[in-house]
Design a protein around this motif. Structure first.
Motif, short mmCIF file in Angstrom:
data_model
loop_
_atom_site.label_atom_id
_atom_site.label_comp_id
_atom_site.label_asym_id
_atom_site.label_seq_id
_atom_site.Cartn_x
_atom_site.Cartn_y
_atom_site.Cartn_z
N GLY A 226 0.78 -1.23 0.00
CA GLY A 226 0.00 0.00 0.00
C GLY A 226 0.81 1.27 0.00
N GLY A 227 2.13 1.15 0.26
CA GLY A 227 2.99 2.32 0.26
C GLY A 227 2.97 3.08 1.57
N PRO A 228 3.73 4.18 1.65
CA PRO A 228 3.84 4.95 2.89
C PRO A 228 2.51 5.42 3.45
CG PRO A 228 5.55 5.61 1.35
CD PRO A 228 4.66 4.68 0.61
N ALA A 229 1.58 5.81 2.59
CA ALA A 229 0.28 6.29 3.08
C ALA A 229 -0.43 5.22 3.89
CB ALA A 229 -0.58 6.75 1.92
N ALA A 230 -0.35 3.96 3.42
CA ALA A 230 -1.00 2.86 4.13
C ALA A 230 -0.35 2.63 5.49
CB ALA A 230 -0.95 1.58 3.30
N VAL A 231 0.95 2.78 5.55
CA VAL A 231 1.65 2.59 6.82
C VAL A 231 1.25 3.68 7.82
CG1 VAL A 231 3.90 2.53 7.96
CG2 VAL A 231 3.62 1.47 5.71
N ARG A 232 1.16 4.90 7.36
CA ARG A 232 0.86 6.02 8.27
C ARG A 232 -0.54 5.92 8.86
NH1 ARG A 232 4.20 8.87 4.34
NH2 ARG A 232 6.11 9.54 5.40
N GLU A 233 -1.41 5.13 8.28
CA GLU A 233 -2.74 4.94 8.84
C GLU A 233 -2.74 4.00 10.05
OE1 GLU A 233 -5.28 3.60 5.74
OE2 GLU A 233 -5.27 5.51 4.65
N LEU A 234 -1.64 3.27 10.23
CA LEU A 234 -1.55 2.32 11.34
C LEU A 234 -1.09 3.02 12.62
CD1 LEU A 234 0.27 -0.61 9.49
CD2 LEU A 234 -2.19 -0.40 9.93
N PRO A 235 -1.47 2.54 13.78
CA PRO A 235 -0.93 3.09 15.03
C PRO A 235 0.59 2.99 15.04
CG PRO A 235 -2.77 1.61 15.48
CD PRO A 235 -2.46 1.45 14.03
N GLY A 236 1.25 4.10 15.28
CA GLY A 236 2.70 4.12 15.26
C GLY A 236 3.29 4.15 13.87
N GLY A 237 2.45 4.24 12.85
CA GLY A 237 2.93 4.19 11.47
C GLY A 237 3.81 5.37 11.09
N ALA A 238 3.52 6.55 11.61
CA ALA A 238 4.34 7.72 11.29
C ALA A 238 5.75 7.54 11.82
CB ALA A 238 3.70 8.97 11.87
N ALA A 239 5.87 6.98 13.02
CA ALA A 239 7.19 6.73 13.60
C ALA A 239 7.93 5.68 12.79
CB ALA A 239 7.05 6.30 15.06
N TRP A 240 7.22 4.68 12.31
CA TRP A 240 7.82 3.63 11.49
C TRP A 240 8.37 4.23 10.20
CZ3 TRP A 240 7.57 1.05 6.81
CH2 TRP A 240 8.08 -0.25 6.76
N MET A 241 7.57 5.05 9.53
CA MET A 241 8.02 5.66 8.27
C MET A 241 9.19 6.61 8.51
SD MET A 241 6.64 4.45 5.61
CE MET A 241 7.68 5.58 4.70
N GLU A 242 9.16 7.35 9.60
CA GLU A 242 10.26 8.27 9.89
C GLU A 242 11.58 7.52 9.99
OE1 GLU A 242 11.66 11.54 13.28
OE2 GLU A 242 9.69 10.56 13.41
N ALA A 243 11.56 6.36 10.65
CA ALA A 243 12.78 5.55 10.78
C ALA A 243 13.21 4.98 9.44
CB ALA A 243 12.55 4.44 11.80
N VAL A 244 12.27 4.46 8.67
CA VAL A 244 12.59 3.86 7.37
C VAL A 244 13.15 4.90 6.41
CG1 VAL A 244 11.55 2.86 5.29
CG2 VAL A 244 11.03 1.90 7.54
N GLU A 245 12.58 6.09 6.41
CA GLU A 245 12.98 7.11 5.45
C GLU A 245 14.34 7.74 5.77
OE1 GLU A 245 9.51 9.59 5.38
OE2 GLU A 245 8.62 8.45 3.72
N ARG A 246 14.93 7.37 6.88
CA ARG A 246 16.30 7.80 7.14
C ARG A 246 17.30 7.00 6.29
NH1 ARG A 246 14.54 8.51 12.70
NH2 ARG A 246 15.24 6.43 13.28
N THR A 247 16.83 5.90 5.71
CA THR A 247 17.68 5.08 4.84
C THR A 247 17.52 5.57 3.40
OG1 THR A 247 17.34 3.17 6.28
CG2 THR A 247 18.15 2.73 4.05
N PRO A 248 18.61 5.69 2.63
CA PRO A 248 18.50 6.09 1.22
C PRO A 248 17.53 5.20 0.46
CG PRO A 248 20.79 6.08 1.91
CD PRO A 248 20.01 5.48 3.04
#
Length: 329
Positions: A226-248
């Motif tokens: 579902g991509g980043p938008a789908a992740v951000r809908e989950l509890p804690g999803g924004a924190a998960w994406m923030e960590a992942v997006e620190r990687t190139p």
């Protein structure tokens, strides 16, 4: 409903499979994830030598990782080491491919691959990649053909369903339960989770270590499908994406799948601490013994014929024992 187990293939998996046999599990499946695991066929061969009864099989093989002749020869070898105990499952490569930066294989490729694989085990001459070939193993190098081994296919959608109907003996299910699974007589369902004590909270250390790796698949799957938008809908999803997006971006798939089904990676840890643990019961088979037992009854009513539990955390024996006790209660 049979109660089986699964392991993210590790160096101690043969011993864990032998333990599962002693405890009473029906079958042991191991994952084909070469980017994080030892070879699945070597592991199963060692398990065959250490066991007498328990069923054995790769669950699931990813066709693109090996030539069909290689998987046919390995299957025949395992069938000789563990006669009557072997089954093989195939999948399109959720982790086995995506963790290496590839997309899933096509269902047309899966169809062609399994047909070729099964024909080789029957002893037929086949054509693959423009060349004719056949299993030529003399006596003592493989069992005589035909080698009869059940083949299951992991499918969730209509294309996979059609391929499974054509070339499979059963449906190997993960992540969600498709409506069409009632059409199959053999339906193993791979689940993660942990049996909690009656007064245990979902944010306990035991819940994190033993339920967390399966819980993290909700984020891994949401990101891949579902991509980043789908992740951000989950509890804690924004924190998960923030960590992942620190990687190139070109190596981001490595950050997503690190620790897959084994432990929480950096992004998973961030999501858990940010409240993601609240959905542990929703995305895994976690709960008290009675709650787990009711979930298994629901699965059976929907058409699951074999529950496949993957233990996580530092105490594999305890997790296997707790789950089996709940399943048999």
């Amino acid at each position: 409903m049979e109660v089986s187990c699964a392991f993210p293939t590790a160096l101690d998996s043969p011993d864990h499979i032998a333990l599962a046999e002693r405890l009473g599990y029906a079958r042991a499946w191991v994952y084909d994830t070469p980017q994080q695991s030892p070879d699945v066929w070597m592991t199963l061969a060692l398990a065959a030598e250490r066991t007498e009864r328990i069923g054995l099989g790769p669950g699931v093989l990813v066709p693109s990782l090996r030539h069909p002749m290689v998987n046919a020869a390995a299957t025949a070898t395992l069938a000789e080491l563990a006669p009557g105990r072997v089954a093989v499952a195939f999948g399109t490569g959720f982790t086995g491919r995506r963790a290496m930066g590839y997309r899933a294989i096509t269902w047309s490729y899966m169809d062609s691959y399994i047909r070729t694989f099964r024909a080789l085990l029957r002893g037929e001459a086949v054509e693959w990649e423009g060349a004719r070939m056949q299993m030529l193993h003399p006596d003592g190098h493989a069992p005589a053909r035909p080698v009869d081994v059940p083949v299951l296919v992991s499918a969730l959608g209509p294309k996979g369903h059609e391929v499974t109907r054509r070339v499979g003996d059963g449906l190997f299910v993960t992540l969600q339960l498709p409506e069409f699974m009632r059409e199959y007589a053999w339906v193993p369902y791979l689940v993660w989770g942990t049996v909690l004590d009656d007064d245990e909270t979902v944010d306990s250390e035991h819940a994190r270590l033993s339920g967390g790796p399966g819980w993290a698949l909700a984020y891994h799957g949401a990101y891949e499908f579902g991509g980043p938008a789908a992740v951000r809908e989950l509890p804690g999803g924004a924190a998960w994406m923030e960590a992942v997006e620190r990687t190139p971006e070109d190596t981001r798939h490595l950050a997503v799948h690190e620790g897959h089904c084994v432990e929480l990676n950096e992004a998973d840890q961030a999501a858990w601490k940010a409240g993601g643990h609240t959905m542990l019961r929703d995305v895994t088979v976690s709960g008290t013994r009675d709650e787990v037992r009711r979930r298994l009854d629901d699965f059976a009513e929907q058409g699951v014929t074999e529950i496949v539990f993957q233990p996580c955390g530092p105490d594999t024996r305890a997790e296997l024992e707790r789950f089996l006790e709940a399943a048999n209660s």
